[in-house]
Design a protein around this motif. Structure first.
Motif, PDB file in Angstrom:
ATOM      1  N   TYR A 604     -53.034 -31.542 -17.154  1.00 58.65           N
ATOM      2  CA  TYR A 604     -52.661 -32.312 -15.969  1.00 58.65           C
ATOM      3  C   TYR A 604     -53.107 -31.558 -14.718  1.00 58.65           C
ATOM      4  O   TYR A 604     -53.177 -30.330 -14.721  1.00 58.65           O
ATOM      5  CB  TYR A 604     -51.157 -32.536 -15.912  1.00 58.65           C
ATOM      6  CG  TYR A 604     -50.593 -33.250 -17.112  1.00 58.65           C
ATOM      7  CD1 TYR A 604     -50.780 -34.616 -17.295  1.00 58.65           C
ATOM      8  CD2 TYR A 604     -49.853 -32.556 -18.073  1.00 58.65           C
ATOM      9  CE1 TYR A 604     -50.260 -35.269 -18.397  1.00 58.65           C
ATOM     10  CE2 TYR A 604     -49.329 -33.204 -19.181  1.00 58.65           C
ATOM     11  CZ  TYR A 604     -49.534 -34.554 -19.334  1.00 58.65           C
ATOM     12  OH  TYR A 604     -49.015 -35.208 -20.429  1.00 58.65           O
ATOM     13  N   VAL A 605     -53.377 -32.288 -13.656  1.00 55.45           N
ATOM     14  CA  VAL A 605     -53.797 -31.650 -12.413  1.00 55.45           C
ATOM     15  C   VAL A 605     -52.924 -32.119 -11.260  1.00 55.45           C
ATOM     16  O   VAL A 605     -52.329 -33.204 -11.295  1.00 55.45           O
ATOM     17  CB  VAL A 605     -55.291 -31.934 -12.102  1.00 55.45           C
ATOM     18  CG1 VAL A 605     -56.196 -31.378 -13.177  1.00 55.45           C
ATOM     19  CG2 VAL A 605     -55.520 -33.423 -11.902  1.00 55.45           C
ATOM     20  N   THR A 606     -52.871 -31.287 -10.232  1.00 55.84           N
ATOM     21  CA  THR A 606     -52.132 -31.620  -9.027  1.00 55.84           C
ATOM     22  C   THR A 606     -53.003 -32.481  -8.115  1.00 55.84           C
ATOM     23  O   THR A 606     -54.184 -32.727  -8.393  1.00 55.84           O
ATOM     24  CB  THR A 606     -51.705 -30.343  -8.303  1.00 55.84           C
ATOM     25  OG1 THR A 606     -52.878 -29.665  -7.829  1.00 55.84           O
ATOM     26  CG2 THR A 606     -50.922 -29.416  -9.228  1.00 55.84           C
ATOM     27  N   SER A 607     -52.427 -32.898  -7.002  1.00 54.57           N
ATOM     28  CA  SER A 607     -53.177 -33.732  -6.058  1.00 54.57           C
ATOM     29  C   SER A 607     -54.373 -32.991  -5.470  1.00 54.57           C
ATOM     30  O   SER A 607     -55.323 -33.619  -5.015  1.00 54.57           O
ATOM     31  CB  SER A 607     -52.248 -34.197  -4.936  1.00 54.57           C
ATOM     32  OG  SER A 607     -51.671 -33.079  -4.272  1.00 54.57           O
ATOM     33  N   SER A 608     -54.334 -31.670  -5.508  1.00 55.63           N
ATOM     34  CA  SER A 608     -55.460 -30.879  -5.005  1.00 55.63           C
ATOM     35  C   SER A 608     -56.502 -30.602  -6.077  1.00 55.63           C
ATOM     36  O   SER A 608     -57.507 -29.931  -5.809  1.00 55.63           O
ATOM     37  CB  SER A 608     -54.946 -29.556  -4.427  1.00 55.63           C
ATOM     38  OG  SER A 608     -54.353 -28.770  -5.450  1.00 55.63           O
TER      39      SER A 608
END
Length: 819
Positions: A604-608
């Motif tokens: 999973y990745v963050t908004s950045s």
């Protein structure tokens, strides 16, 4: 001088005159010194076959409840005669030592010290020096032939320590308990273990949970090596005939596991060759045409005894209490130990286990749409007669151990396992209308095939040293594991209604499998560096510190398109471990500890666009442990709190596609926390002469961020008991025992689109056992499981499927022989 102590740590301190012990409702008291002296002089029954002297002394110690101090070099290579009959402990010991070069030098209550003589003709005796063992480092963890429901030591941490020296909650399912209860699979053994519950999961690949958290494949070890098992309690249950014991740690086991849930660690310890020749045989006949045979044979291969071998084979052919299902499970296990000189031992072994189940039942029963349990017979099954599961496990392993001195050694372990699994099943689903009996149908015809290769390597060195007036232990090691899975599946739509009250097992003709419409290849690789130490800060105070640096890589690819489907990595993640043990006296200690684990979430990745940090599972624990009767009885009480924090949650503040994520187009952040807390009590070992017991009580509560339980199938109250008592005196050939598994009820929201809450009421399932020793070679045992024929669901899942009845009353008759 190299020394040994049988059944207990060496101690020059006096035992307490009387010590009341209350665990799980059992109250016992230690005898006064006067009573001990009377016991020493009293006659008792002994049954010790002719065998190597060191083994005979162990049996003597177990049967007499006396410690024996001796020099291993003095007894090595010597044979003891058989001792059968009623004797005082001293008389029996003198008979064991007759014809050897060892004699009794002195005795005090519960302790005999042995003397070596130069020649049988009566040369001057040389008195052995007293050997003081710090921390019980010479304890033998092997449980077979001890007759005990506890172990003298644990090996899952790779530093051999007693249960009392381990500052976490630990249970040991010994060889004797496995045999007495006829626990022939790892799944059956865990179901009788303190604090462990079973849950319905994953297309029949069921899981266990501890303290509310899942025990996944990564939580299992074999001889202390992680990452080498696949579906060991689900699709491919491991046969316990190959194990000496199963060690179960409750709470985070980051020092042993690294990447895993903070539920616990389960270490399966294989049988090893013995120094004496043996042939053991067991055959079982049980309800529902359940037939099983085991043969366990081995001993020295060469005249010098430097090469020893062992072969274990088992075959089980059984039907089940639900209709239409039967299975055949052959097992072959072989292992060789070879002494390459005085200080090096090489071990080579292999295991083949297969299972072939016709009428394989994948998902269990549905429920009524209002959440109630179906009003059907426990023999009801929703299968088609062409359902099948075939699986096999082929495993080879090697180990080399080198002893640099009496205090230091190094060990290298290698494992390679290959698994093949093939399934074809008709899948039933759908809640049932209580009035009409309709609503359930075969919705899917499912085909699944998997091939798994697992490799594991572990290298470690352990030792002890003296410094600042204390004795300290050290462990340093490195491990590597890799698991590659190639899985193929295909589904066919079906819509065949099921008459839940009279299911037709031949309503769908056996289908021809079409081409695979799903293929996936995945690979997980883990590397770690670890170390720990046990420091003696003062005579009664020990500090345990450790940690593990882990590297993990995972990738999966679509086998049809070649497209990467998942890809994540975790670098140098550190999982610390700390514990403090304070000895109140020679028998009791108090402890506190902290340990954690991690689970990667970089898929999973963050908004950045940054990969998400791993979730961290932490276990906080404090307790008291007792080690009575020279280690023959272990007691423990603990309070604990477990927290799994930083779990992935959707970042609703960042709408739109998230850059660089294969798992989801959504953005995520670390946010969710799962918690559980409670306390446990456990007693294991010899409660009184001839009375073995394993009893444990667990109270646990859990909640997520919304206040709901994190594992509804984990009841608040759970009690497990296994026991066996050998009658004294003229009735010594008879034994009685059994057990109970009791738990409180539970409920949780159904997974289906409904607000109906469902669950299961509390239950207590009782088992009985009666045994008779025919002679010194043969014995007979009758086990009656669920003796009161309790009707209950062992697993409850969803309204549409996943609910499984517990076994009705059943009987097993077992004949065992030793030649």
């Amino acid at each position: 001088m190299k020394g040994a102590l049988i059944n207990g740590a060496l101690s020059t301190g006096m035992r307490a005159k009387a010590l009341p012990v209350l665990v799980a409702g059992a109250l016992t008291a230690l005898a006064t010194p006067a009573a001990q002296a009377q016991q020493q002089a009293a006659q008792m029954d002994f049954s010790i076959p002719a065998q190597p002297l060191d083994r005979a002394l162990r049996l003597f110690s177990e049967q007499s409840r006396h410690q024996v101090l001796f020099d291993e070099a003095a007894v090595s290579g010597q044979q003891a005669p058989a001792v059968n009959g009623r004797y005082t402990p001293r008389e029996a010991l003198d008979r064991l030592l007759s014809g050897t070069k060892v004699r009794v030098n002195g005795a005090r209550p519960d302790v005999f010290t042995l003397t070596s003589v130069g020649q049988p003709s009566g040369a001057d005796a040389v008195t052995l020096q007293a050997v003081t063992v710090s921390g019980g480092s010479l304890r033998d963890p092997t449980t077979e032939q001890t007759g005990s429901y506890t172990s003298g030591a644990l090996t899952m941490s790779k530093m051999t320590q007693s249960i009392r020296e381990t500052p976490q909650s630990v249970s040991v399912i010994t060889r004797q308990q496995l045999d007495d209860r006829n626990l022939t699979t790892l799944e059956e053994a865990l179901a009788q273990t303190t604090g462990v519950t079973k849950t319905a999961r994953n297309f029949g690949n069921h899981k266990f949970s501890i303290r509310g958290f899942t025990v996944d494949d990564n939580n299992y070890l074999v001889d202390g090596v992680a990452g080498i098992v696949y579906a060991p309690v689900g699709w491919l249950p491991i046969d316990t005939a190959v194990f000496d014991r199963v060690e179960v740690l409750r709470g985070a086991g980051g020092m042993m596991l690294g990447s895993a849930d903070p539920s616990g660690a389960i270490n399966m310890v294989r049988k090893r060759p013995r120094g004496e020749g043996h042939l053991e045989f067991a055959t079982t006949v049980g309800s529902w045409e359940n037939y099983r045979t085991e043969i366990d044979a081995g001993g020295p291969i060469n005249a010098a005894g430097t090469v020893r071998g062992r072969l274990v084979t088992a075959y089980q052919d059984r039907h089940y209490f639900y209709s239409g299902t039967k299975s055949k499970t052959p097992l072959f296990y072989g292992v060789i130990d070879a002494d390459l000189g005085q200080d090096t031992t090489l071990t080579l072994g292999a295991r083949h286990q297969a299972t072939n189940t016709d009428g394989y039942w994948l998902f269990g029963l549905p429920r009524y749409k209002d959440g109630g349990a179906l009003d059907v017979s426990r023999s009801t099954s929703l299968i088609q007669d062409w359902n099948r599961q075939k699986g096999q496990v082929n495993e080879v392993f090697a180990e080399a151990e080198h002893r640099f001195s009496k205090d230091w050694k190094a060990r290298l372990s290698l494992n390679h396992t290959e698994v093949d699994l093939d399934q074809r099943v008709a899948i039933p689903a759908g809640g049932v209308d209580r009035a009409t009996g309709k609503g359930s149908s075969f919705s899917t015809l499912y085909f699944n095939n998997a091939h798994v290769k697992s490799d594991g390597l572990d290298l470690n060195t352990t030792g002890s040293f003296q410094a600042l007036g204390g004795t300290h232990q050290v462990l340093l090691g490195a491990s590597w594991s890799r698991q590659r899975i190639h899985q193929k599946s295909v589904s066919l739509d079906a819509d065949t209604a099921i008459d839940i009250y009279n299911p037709d097992h031949a309503s769908i003709p056996r289908p021809t499998r079409p081409d695979w419409d799903s293929k996936e290849a995945s690979r997980m690789e883990q590397t770690s560096l670890y170390g720990s130490t046990r420091l003696q800060l003062a005579d009664p105070l020990h500090l345990l510190l450790g940690g593990k640096f882990s590297w993990l890589k995972y990738r999966s690819d679509d086998g049809l398109t070649g497209k990467k489907t998942r890809d994540y990595e975790q670098k140098h993640e550190f999982t610390p471990y700390a514990g403090l043990v304070y000895d109140l006296n020679d028998q009791w200690s108090v402890y506190t500890s902290y340990a954690d684990t991690y689970q990667p979430q970089s898929t999973y990745v963050t908004s950045s666009g940054k990969p998400l940090d791993p979730s961290i599972g932490a276990n906080y624990e404090a307790g008291v442990k007792g080690e009575l009767y020279g280690g023959r009885l272990n007691l423990s009480a603990a309070v604990f709190a477990v927290k799994k924090s930083g779990m992935a949650v959707e970042d609703r503040a960042s709408a739109g596609n998230c850059p660089g994520s294969l798992a989801s187009t959504l953005c995520y952040r670390n946010g969710s926390t799962l918690r559980s807390k409670g306390f446990e009590l456990e007693a294991s070992g010899e409660l009184a002469p001839g009375w073995q017991l394993m009893a444990g009580y667990t109270f646990v509560t859990s909640r997520d961020d919304e206040g709901e339980t994190i594992s509804a199938e984990t009841p608040r109250h759970l009690f497990r008991l296994s026991t066996n008592y050998q009658l004294p005196g003229r009735w010594n050939a008879f034994s009685i025992g059994g057990g109970v598994s009791a738990q409180s009820g539970y409920s949780y929201p159904a997974y289906d689109d409904t607000s109906v809450r469902m669950g299961a009421p509390g239950r207590a399932v009782w088992d009985l056992r009666a045994g008779y020793r025919i002679d010194k070679h043969w014995s007979l045992a009758l086990n009656v499981a669920n003796v009161f024929d309790k009707h209950y669901y062992s697993m409850v899942s969803q309204i549409r499927r996943g609910n499984h009845y517990g076994e009705p009353r059943n009987v097993m008759l077992t004949l065992r022989g030793t030649l």
